[in-house]
Design a protein around this motif. Sequence first.
Motif, short mmCIF file in Angstrom:
data_model
loop_
_atom_site.label_atom_id
_atom_site.label_comp_id
_atom_site.label_asym_id
_atom_site.label_seq_id
_atom_site.Cartn_x
_atom_site.Cartn_y
_atom_site.Cartn_z
N VAL A 14 0.87 -1.17 0.00
CA VAL A 14 0.00 0.00 0.00
C VAL A 14 0.91 1.22 0.00
N VAL A 15 0.57 2.17 -0.85
CA VAL A 15 1.29 3.44 -0.93
C VAL A 15 0.25 4.55 -0.91
N GLY A 16 0.47 5.58 -0.12
CA GLY A 16 -0.54 6.65 -0.11
C GLY A 16 -0.19 7.82 0.78
N ILE A 17 -1.10 8.77 0.81
CA ILE A 17 -1.04 9.91 1.72
C ILE A 17 -2.37 9.99 2.45
N ASN A 18 -2.35 10.55 3.66
CA ASN A 18 -3.60 10.76 4.37
C ASN A 18 -3.54 12.00 5.24
N TYR A 19 -4.58 12.21 6.01
CA TYR A 19 -4.74 13.42 6.81
C TYR A 19 -3.66 13.60 7.89
N LYS A 20 -2.96 12.53 8.22
CA LYS A 20 -2.00 12.61 9.32
C LYS A 20 -0.79 13.48 8.98
N LYS A 21 -0.48 13.55 7.70
CA LYS A 21 0.72 14.28 7.30
C LYS A 21 0.43 15.36 6.26
N THR A 22 -0.81 15.44 5.80
CA THR A 22 -1.16 16.43 4.77
C THR A 22 -2.46 17.13 5.13
N ASP A 23 -2.58 18.39 4.76
CA ASP A 23 -3.85 19.08 4.96
C ASP A 23 -4.74 18.88 3.74
N ALA A 24 -5.96 19.39 3.84
CA ALA A 24 -6.94 19.13 2.78
C ALA A 24 -6.50 19.70 1.43
N SER A 25 -5.80 20.81 1.45
CA SER A 25 -5.38 21.43 0.18
C SER A 25 -4.37 20.54 -0.55
N ILE A 26 -3.46 19.92 0.19
CA ILE A 26 -2.49 19.01 -0.43
C ILE A 26 -3.18 17.73 -0.89
N ARG A 27 -4.06 17.18 -0.05
CA ARG A 27 -4.76 15.95 -0.44
C ARG A 27 -5.58 16.17 -1.70
N GLY A 28 -6.11 17.36 -1.84
CA GLY A 28 -6.89 17.67 -3.03
C GLY A 28 -6.08 17.57 -4.31
N GLN A 29 -4.78 17.84 -4.23
CA GLN A 29 -3.92 17.75 -5.41
C GLN A 29 -3.72 16.31 -5.88
N PHE A 30 -3.98 15.37 -4.97
CA PHE A 30 -3.77 13.96 -5.30
C PHE A 30 -5.05 13.14 -5.23
N ALA A 31 -6.19 13.83 -5.21
CA ALA A 31 -7.48 13.13 -5.24
C ALA A 31 -7.69 12.52 -6.62
N ILE A 32 -8.31 11.34 -6.65
CA ILE A 32 -8.53 10.61 -7.91
C ILE A 32 -10.03 10.44 -8.13
N ASN A 33 -10.55 11.00 -9.23
CA ASN A 33 -11.95 10.78 -9.58
C ASN A 33 -12.05 9.58 -10.52
N ASN A 34 -13.26 9.22 -10.91
CA ASN A 34 -13.46 8.01 -11.73
C ASN A 34 -12.78 8.11 -13.09
N GLU A 35 -12.78 9.27 -13.68
CA GLU A 35 -12.14 9.44 -14.98
C GLU A 35 -10.63 9.22 -14.87
N GLN A 36 -10.05 9.78 -13.81
CA GLN A 36 -8.61 9.57 -13.59
C GLN A 36 -8.31 8.11 -13.25
#
Length: 409
Positions: A14-36
């Motif tokens: 498993v590889v990822g980022i979560n709320y523990k080390k990133t704020d919502a603005s950073i997580r938003g840059q790596f959010a994946i929608n269905n098209e992606q």
Amino acid sequence: MNTIDKKNISGFWVVGINYKKTDASIRGQFAINNEQYESILSVAPSFGLNEFFILSTCNRTEIYGFADTADQMMELICTETEGEIEVFEQLAYAKNGMDAIWHLFQVSAGLDSQILGDYEIVGQIKTAVKFAKARGFIGAFMERLLNSVLQSSKAIKTQTQLSGGTVSVAFAAVQYIKEHVQQVKDKEILLLGTGKIGRNTCKNLVDYLHTKHITLINRTEEKAETLAQELKLKHAPLEDLSASLKKADIVLVATNANEPVIFREHLEGNGDKLIIDLSIPYNVSSDAQELSNIKLVNVDELSRIKDETLQKREAEVPKANDIITEHIQEFVDWCKTRKYAPVLKAVKHKLNELCQHQVILMSPKYCDCKDEIQKVINTLAVKVRSENNIGCQYIGAINEFIGTRAGNE
């Protein structure tokens, strides 16, 4: 890069980022929608990856599956993100083997959620896996693993109080309003987005704020209209967004669009407003957030809310971990048996041959021995796992079957 051939615990990541080390603005840059997600799956084989799924929520973006290295997964997921891979690498965690499996079990139970025990994650995992499975990216190992994960999550839900009470991001939004807004019943509330989170938020608004001064807007107007009729609320078409925003005192945004849906011009000079943005990435533009008449709250701030319910949930964590340990052990046992699958298959084939050719006592009675064959195979599976002596057990299974049939005769 070579495609992984051995689908076992040691190859699982498993590889990822979560709320523990990133704020919502950073997580938003790596959010994946269905098209992606679709695009990532289409190019995955060129990265040597053919069995995985991606979990992207407001709290995390993670990829689970088989790889040679974590770098493969990071490179793949960042082919479709707004954020750069260098940033992802700095903030990401990578777990392999049993650590990765433990992490998945913890996530599915809500033990790794920003709000402890948040059970909505289970539905999000099911959706993510279903998407990958429909495109051929879930094999036998992950199918069994995910079944075990979901069984564990269900057991925790029913046997503990980890998800007891009412605490979720949708509920936290309503709690925030109750604590910070005076005379809520007199305020005009606008809710944008009537998907799962929006729907839950809407019901909480009605149930806990006891107000009907709520207007619903959704990109697909029929969905907003249906929910509005169900709860006896108002709804408006997306074209009326500007007018609805002008009238609203409180705005909740649950649209989860790829880009902002509310801009500075919507809000400037239109009175004081509380805006709660439940979306990742943010669906309220950054310049709108700078206005002095706007108080903006996002998911990270909501998730800091603590109350008695969360304290009770924390006391249930040891019980939940015990349940996870039990289910992981069952999965590990299955993995140990799985490596003997070729032997079991060979024995079963040989026993079927014996029946078909009526070798045993040359009697037609032995042409139909499906149940007895399966009993022998089940016994053999237990023995090879415990004694680890394949050759002797192979011969023993044949002899046992012949002896049983002869004895019955």
